[in-house]
Design a protein around this motif. Structure first.
Motif, PDB file in Angstrom:
ATOM      1  N   THR A   2     -14.586 -14.295   8.264  1.00  0.00           N
ATOM      2  CA  THR A   2     -15.342 -13.734   9.617  1.00  0.00           C
ATOM      3  C   THR A   2     -14.931 -12.356   9.825  1.00  0.00           C
ATOM      4  N   THR A   3     -15.858 -11.515  10.130  1.00  0.00           N
ATOM      5  CA  THR A   3     -15.855 -10.157  10.511  1.00  0.00           C
ATOM      6  C   THR A   3     -15.920 -10.190  12.344  1.00  0.00           C
ATOM      7  N   VAL A   4     -14.994  -9.599  12.850  1.00  0.00           N
ATOM      8  CA  VAL A   4     -15.121  -9.278  14.177  1.00  0.00           C
ATOM      9  C   VAL A   4     -14.883  -7.631  14.532  1.00  0.00           C
ATOM     10  N   GLY A   5     -15.231  -7.218  15.678  1.00  0.00           N
ATOM     11  CA  GLY A   5     -14.849  -5.908  16.016  1.00  0.00           C
ATOM     12  C   GLY A   5     -13.655  -5.882  16.837  1.00  0.00           C
ATOM     13  N   GLU A   8     -13.803  -7.221  20.419  1.00  0.00           N
ATOM     14  CA  GLU A   8     -14.112  -8.685  20.446  1.00  0.00           C
ATOM     15  C   GLU A   8     -12.606  -9.329  20.063  1.00  0.00           C
ATOM     16  N   ALA A   9     -11.942  -8.878  19.169  1.00  0.00           N
ATOM     17  CA  ALA A   9     -10.480  -9.415  18.716  1.00  0.00           C
ATOM     18  C   ALA A   9      -9.801  -9.248  19.819  1.00  0.00           C
ATOM     19  N   HIS A  12     -10.746 -11.884  22.572  1.00  0.00           N
ATOM     20  CA  HIS A  12     -10.868 -13.579  22.024  1.00  0.00           C
ATOM     21  C   HIS A  12      -9.772 -13.515  21.229  1.00  0.00           C
ATOM     22  N   LEU A  16      -9.299 -16.664  18.266  1.00  0.00           N
ATOM     23  CA  LEU A  16      -9.242 -16.150  16.804  1.00  0.00           C
ATOM     24  C   LEU A  16      -7.775 -16.688  16.116  1.00  0.00           C
ATOM     25  N   ILE A  26      -9.895 -13.654   9.090  1.00  0.00           N
ATOM     26  CA  ILE A  26     -10.536 -12.969   9.829  1.00  0.00           C
ATOM     27  C   ILE A  26     -10.394 -11.248   9.703  1.00  0.00           C
ATOM     28  N   ILE A  28     -10.709  -7.321  10.770  1.00  0.00           N
ATOM     29  CA  ILE A  28     -11.034  -6.753  12.275  1.00  0.00           C
ATOM     30  C   ILE A  28     -11.413  -5.361  11.902  1.00  0.00           C
ATOM     31  N   THR A  29     -12.427  -4.977  12.480  1.00  0.00           N
ATOM     32  CA  THR A  29     -13.183  -3.896  12.036  1.00  0.00           C
ATOM     33  C   THR A  29     -13.139  -2.961  13.324  1.00  0.00           C
TER      34      THR A  29
END
Length: 79
Positions: A2-5, A8-9, A12, A16, A26, A28-29
């Motif tokens: 999964t990729t999250v910004g 958002e990381a 949340h 996560l 996961i 993180i970008t």
């Protein structure tokens, strides 16, 4: 995976971390570029030990003690 910004990381993180603890990875970008990965810790703590044992067993394959027993070698060392 999964990729999250990053935002958002941050908001949340607890959720996560819970997902990661169940084995998920996961990414993180930030602005579309990968900056970090959350990965679970190695599950099998004995995995490294098993690899060392396998390497020792592989190294001793085809080698002999020249007709001596371990007991004989031990006794020679005690003299």
């Amino acid at each position: 995976m999964t990729t999250v910004g990053a935002f958002e990381a941050k908001t949340h993180l607890s959720a996560l971390l819970e997902r990661v603890s169940r084995g998920e990875e996961i990414t993180i970008t930030r602005h579309g570029k990968v900056v970090a990965r959350l990965v679970p810790p190695e599950v099998d703590a004995h995995r490294g030990v098993d690899q060392v044992i396998d390497a020792i067993l592989a190294a001793r394959k085809g080698r002999t003690l020249g007709g001596l027993s371990v007991r004989d070698l031990r006794d020679q060392g005690r003299r």
